[in-house]
Design a protein around this motif. Structure first.
Motif, PDB file in Angstrom:
ATOM      1  N   ILE A   1       0.831  -1.201   0.000  1.00  0.00           N
ATOM      2  CA  ILE A   1       0.000   0.000   0.000  1.00  0.00           C
ATOM      3  C   ILE A   1       0.863   1.249   0.000  1.00  0.00           C
ATOM      4  CG2 ILE A   1      -0.282   0.393   2.475  1.00  0.00           C
ATOM      5  CD1 ILE A   1      -3.140   0.236  -0.066  1.00  0.00           C
ATOM      6  N   ALA A   2       2.053   1.177   0.594  1.00  0.00           N
ATOM      7  CA  ALA A   2       2.971   2.315   0.571  1.00  0.00           C
ATOM      8  C   ALA A   2       3.498   2.560  -0.844  1.00  0.00           C
ATOM      9  CB  ALA A   2       4.134   2.073   1.537  1.00  0.00           C
ATOM     10  N   CYS A   3       3.712   1.492  -1.609  1.00  0.00           N
ATOM     11  CA  CYS A   3       4.171   1.639  -2.992  1.00  0.00           C
ATOM     12  C   CYS A   3       3.066   2.181  -3.894  1.00  0.00           C
ATOM     13  CB  CYS A   3       4.657   0.286  -3.522  1.00  0.00           C
ATOM     14  SG  CYS A   3       6.163  -0.318  -2.723  1.00  0.00           S
ATOM     15  N   ALA A   4       1.809   1.884  -3.567  1.00  0.00           N
ATOM     16  CA  ALA A   4       0.699   2.341  -4.409  1.00  0.00           C
ATOM     17  C   ALA A   4       0.314   3.788  -4.136  1.00  0.00           C
ATOM     18  CB  ALA A   4      -0.523   1.439  -4.188  1.00  0.00           C
ATOM     19  N   TYR A   5       0.572   4.273  -2.926  1.00  0.00           N
ATOM     20  CA  TYR A   5       0.104   5.613  -2.542  1.00  0.00           C
ATOM     21  C   TYR A   5       0.644   6.734  -3.424  1.00  0.00           C
ATOM     22  CZ  TYR A   5      -0.760   9.777   0.224  1.00  0.00           C
ATOM     23  OH  TYR A   5      -1.148  11.025   0.633  1.00  0.00           O
ATOM     24  N   PRO A   6       1.951   6.760  -3.803  1.00  0.00           N
ATOM     25  CA  PRO A   6       2.442   7.894  -4.609  1.00  0.00           C
ATOM     26  C   PRO A   6       1.700   8.092  -5.915  1.00  0.00           C
ATOM     27  CG  PRO A   6       4.278   6.653  -3.723  1.00  0.00           C
ATOM     28  CD  PRO A   6       3.052   5.862  -3.411  1.00  0.00           C
ATOM     29  N   PHE A   7       1.151   7.009  -6.505  1.00  0.00           N
ATOM     30  CA  PHE A   7       0.431   7.139  -7.767  1.00  0.00           C
ATOM     31  C   PHE A   7      -0.915   7.845  -7.580  1.00  0.00           C
ATOM     32  CE2 PHE A   7       3.194   3.418  -8.226  1.00  0.00           C
ATOM     33  CZ  PHE A   7       3.879   3.767  -9.388  1.00  0.00           C
ATOM     34  N   PHE A   8      -1.454   7.824  -6.349  1.00  0.00           N
ATOM     35  CA  PHE A   8      -2.740   8.459  -6.065  1.00  0.00           C
ATOM     36  C   PHE A   8      -2.583   9.824  -5.410  1.00  0.00           C
ATOM     37  CE2 PHE A   8      -3.750   3.956  -6.215  1.00  0.00           C
ATOM     38  CZ  PHE A   8      -4.964   3.920  -6.875  1.00  0.00           C
ATOM     39  N   GLN A   9      -1.361  10.177  -5.013  1.00  0.00           N
ATOM     40  CA  GLN A   9      -1.176  11.350  -4.164  1.00  0.00           C
ATOM     41  C   GLN A   9      -1.662  12.632  -4.828  1.00  0.00           C
ATOM     42  OE1 GLN A   9       2.854  12.005  -2.939  1.00  0.00           O
ATOM     43  NE2 GLN A   9       2.312  13.531  -1.408  1.00  0.00           N
ATOM     44  N   LYS A  10      -1.361  12.809  -6.130  1.00  0.00           N
ATOM     45  CA  LYS A  10      -1.750  14.035  -6.822  1.00  0.00           C
ATOM     46  C   LYS A  10      -3.268  14.214  -6.809  1.00  0.00           C
ATOM     47  CE  LYS A  10      -1.683  14.034 -11.269  1.00  0.00           C
ATOM     48  NZ  LYS A  10      -1.242  14.030 -12.696  1.00  0.00           N
ATOM     49  N   TYR A  11      -3.990  13.135  -7.159  1.00  0.00           N
ATOM     50  CA  TYR A  11      -5.454  13.224  -7.187  1.00  0.00           C
ATOM     51  C   TYR A  11      -6.029  13.312  -5.777  1.00  0.00           C
ATOM     52  CZ  TYR A  11      -4.887  11.767 -12.023  1.00  0.00           C
ATOM     53  OH  TYR A  11      -4.510  11.682 -13.328  1.00  0.00           O
TER      54      TYR A  11
END
Length: 309
Positions: A287-297
């Protein structure tokens, strides 16, 4: 023009951050960043520490002796862990998609001024934010009324819709989607479903990503639904399985003397503390690896509509 330029320069002068203040702000944010990252690094280092070193020296940021025993212990349980990982990935993926669809559709309907049952549905969604039916009633509905006991849907449906998420969607659609855009589409002959799917959703990526992130965190970190509704160990989620493994490890360690010589020997060699931290790393890493891809939105979804021109 001269007055305008002087006013603008005056505003810039008052809004400019002084160099010393800028340095202090940077130092504060660096310290906060270290405070946030340090526990994660600490957990990783403990997971790489030999069990004998933990027993002798306690937790250390730089271990006296490194070891991969915690990860080897998890590797020995790899068949069960991979099966539980597949269950968690399926539940998180399907639950997030289903939850986003249900939540956004409810939020959009509640945001339309022409919806006749708007007040009733709003109260219907708002009341569960204050009053909870309790564990007994929810268990009865899920297990006895819907017959979802030992079903994968028992891990998905109870968490699919949250009143908090619906209110977020309603507020977003009401403050961001112009009524004129919806009315013009209706004049062109588009149905409400087509307006929602072809016009509203494509320009609502921030709220979709925000709700999706909330739901994925909720599904990925959930273990309680498995404890309540799942008796078949082959259907345990990753968090539920790892919790059970650690519970069994604690039980063996505390009762080794009364369980026989072979079990006592195995329990004494079991890397309990390092395995616990290795489990934490295994849960947090995806989940930590997936979070940066959603951070902008995610950031846009939280701030959009907060400032109006």
């Amino acid at each position: 023009m001269k007055d305008e330029a002087s006013v603008q320069s005056g505003l810039d002068r008052h809004n400019r951050i002084k160099p010393l203040t800028n340095i202090l702000f940077n130092l504060v944010f660096i310290i906060l960043g270290i405070i946030a990252v340090f526990p994660v690094l600490f957990v990783v280092m403990i997971s790489l520490t030999a069990e004998s070193s933990i027993q002798e020296h306690g937790y250390q940021i730089i271990p006296a002796a490194f070891s991969l025993d915690g990860y080897r212990f998890l590797y020995q349980q790899s068949d069960m862990i991979l099966r539980a990982l597949g269950v968690s990935l399926f539940v998180t993926g399907v639950g997030t998609v289903l939850g986003v669809m249900l939540t956004t559709s409810m939020g959009y309907v509640m945001s339309r001024p022409q919806f006749r049952l708007k007040k009733f549905v709003t109260w219907l969604v708002f009341i569960p934010m204050i009053f909870n039916g309790g564990l007994v009633s929810s268990y009865y509905v899920t297990a006895n009324l819907l017959h979802l006991k030992d079903s994968i849907w028992a891990l998905i449906l109870p968490l699919a819709v949250s009143s908090f998420n619906v209110i977020i969607c309603k507020t977003f659609f009401r403050s961001t989607i112009p009524d004129a855009l919806v009315e013009s589409a209706k004049i062109d002959g588009a149905s409400q479903l087509r307006i929602f799917l072809r016009i509203v959703l494509p320009i609502s990526l921030p709220v979709l990503a925000t709700i999706g992130l909330f739901l994925s965190f909720s599904y990925w970190n959930d273990w309680f639904q498995s404890m309540l509704y799942i008796d078949n160990q082959n259907m345990y989620s990753l968090q539920a399985l790892l919790s059970k493994i650690m519970g069994q490890a604690d039980y063996l360690a505390k009762n080794a003397s009364s369980l026989g010589v072979s079990i006592a020997e195995a329990a004494s060699k079991m890397p309990k503390e390092s395995a616990r931290m290795a489990i934490t790393v295994l849960i947090v890493l995806p989940i930590a690896c997936a979070y940066p891809f959603f951070q902008k939105y995610y950031t846009s979804g939280l701030t959009i509509g907060a400032v109006k021109e």
